[in-house]
Design a protein around this motif. Structure first.
Motif, short mmCIF file in Angstrom:
data_model
loop_
_atom_site.label_atom_id
_atom_site.label_comp_id
_atom_site.label_asym_id
_atom_site.label_seq_id
_atom_site.Cartn_x
_atom_site.Cartn_y
_atom_site.Cartn_z
N LEU A 5 -24.68 -6.17 -1.25
CA LEU A 5 -26.03 -6.75 -1.29
C LEU A 5 -27.06 -5.76 -0.78
O LEU A 5 -28.13 -5.57 -1.40
N PHE B 60 -19.15 -7.73 0.75
CA PHE B 60 -20.20 -8.52 0.12
C PHE B 60 -21.58 -8.13 0.65
O PHE B 60 -22.51 -7.88 -0.12
N TYR C 104 -17.32 -7.76 -6.80
CA TYR C 104 -18.67 -8.11 -6.35
C TYR C 104 -19.35 -9.09 -7.31
O TYR C 104 -20.00 -10.05 -6.87
N LYS D 269 -20.67 -12.76 -6.18
CA LYS D 269 -22.03 -13.29 -6.34
C LYS D 269 -22.01 -14.65 -7.02
O LYS D 269 -22.78 -15.54 -6.65
N ALA E 19 -26.63 -19.70 -0.21
CA ALA E 19 -25.80 -18.50 -0.07
C ALA E 19 -24.75 -18.74 1.01
O ALA E 19 -25.01 -19.38 2.03
N LEU F 109 -23.32 -16.96 -4.14
CA LEU F 109 -24.76 -17.16 -4.35
C LEU F 109 -24.90 -18.27 -5.38
O LEU F 109 -24.75 -18.06 -6.58
#
Length: 240
Positions: free
Chosen positions: A93, A89, A56, A60, A77, A64
């Motif tokens: 989040l 994902f 994760y 990110k 994003a 992101l």
């Protein structure tokens, strides 16, 4: 077996409301979706599987994209290409939003900035991230998805009929107070009372026919207002 699908339907309904709902309810619906996962053995197993080897923190960094130093605070994003990674994902989040470890408002304005509005930014986030997430889950459980969508649409219809009843009741009072002839008032009352009855029976075909007549009536006497326009808009939504 039935209980299994009911629990998945509960989750899918929460996802549906996240995708099509309003920003102001997002926190509540995120919490509901996560609680629905926790209550379902099938969903818990699924998300355990997709997150077990999912990086994760790395995701990110990859999906992101932060703005360059000194640039505007807006980033971008993206979603992973693999379906399992998309589930992992978005799930991670949502967990961060729900726990407060990532501020949802800040996330929206940084990665989905739209006119400086939380509402518009949320709509963009829902379309680009929550919709694919929901669709993948629906494809994993087609039977539950079908039943859940039927129930969701039924709930939406019930809400629309209830709103129509309220608008018709307001319209009856309004027409009765108009400065028009008694014959015109009586014509309006006949149409509105029949419309009210059709709504009670959920007779959409008759309701639409009566609405055509009422549309002609209210415009012919020059008495349209915000309530009558909302009534027509609600009926159109129910029909479409």
């Amino acid at each position: 077996m039935q209980d299994k699908y009911l629990k998945i339907e509960r989750f899918l309904n929460a996802c549906e409301e996240l995708v099509s709902g309003k920003y102001i309810m997002a926190d509540t619906k995120i919490s509901e979706a996560l609680k629905a996962i926790a209550a379902s053995e099938e969903l818990t197993t699924l998300f355990d599987a997709v997150t077990s080897n999912f990086d994760y923190a790395g995701a990110k960094r990859a999906y992101l994209v932060h703005p360059a130093a000194g640039a505007s605070s807006r980033g971008a994003a993206y979603l992973p290409t693999e379906r399992g990674d998309v589930l992992a994902f978005i799930f991670c989040l949502l967990v961060e939003f729900d726990s407060g470890s990532m501020r949802f408002n800040d996330f929206l304005l940084r990665y989905f900035y739209e006119d400086g509005s939380y509402t518009a930014s949320y709509a963009l986030f829902a379309d680009r991230m929550l919709r694919p997430f929901r669709d993948i889950i629906k494809s994993c459980y087609p039977e539950a998805s079908k039943n859940g969508q039927t129930r969701y649409l039924r709930k939406e219809a019930e809400s629309a009929y209830a709103a129509l009843s309220e608008k018709i009741a307001i319209e009856r009072t309004r027409v009765a107070r108009l400065d028009i002839g008694e014959a015109d008032k009586a014509s309006g009352e006949v149409l509105l009372s029949e419309m009210y009855a059709a709504v009670g029976r959920e007779d959409l075909q008759e309701l639409q026919a009566l609405l055509v007549g009422y549309h002609y009536y209210i415009y012919s006497i020059g008495a349209t207002d915000a309530n009558s326009e909302e009534l027509f808009a609600l009926a159109e939504k129910l029909n479409g």
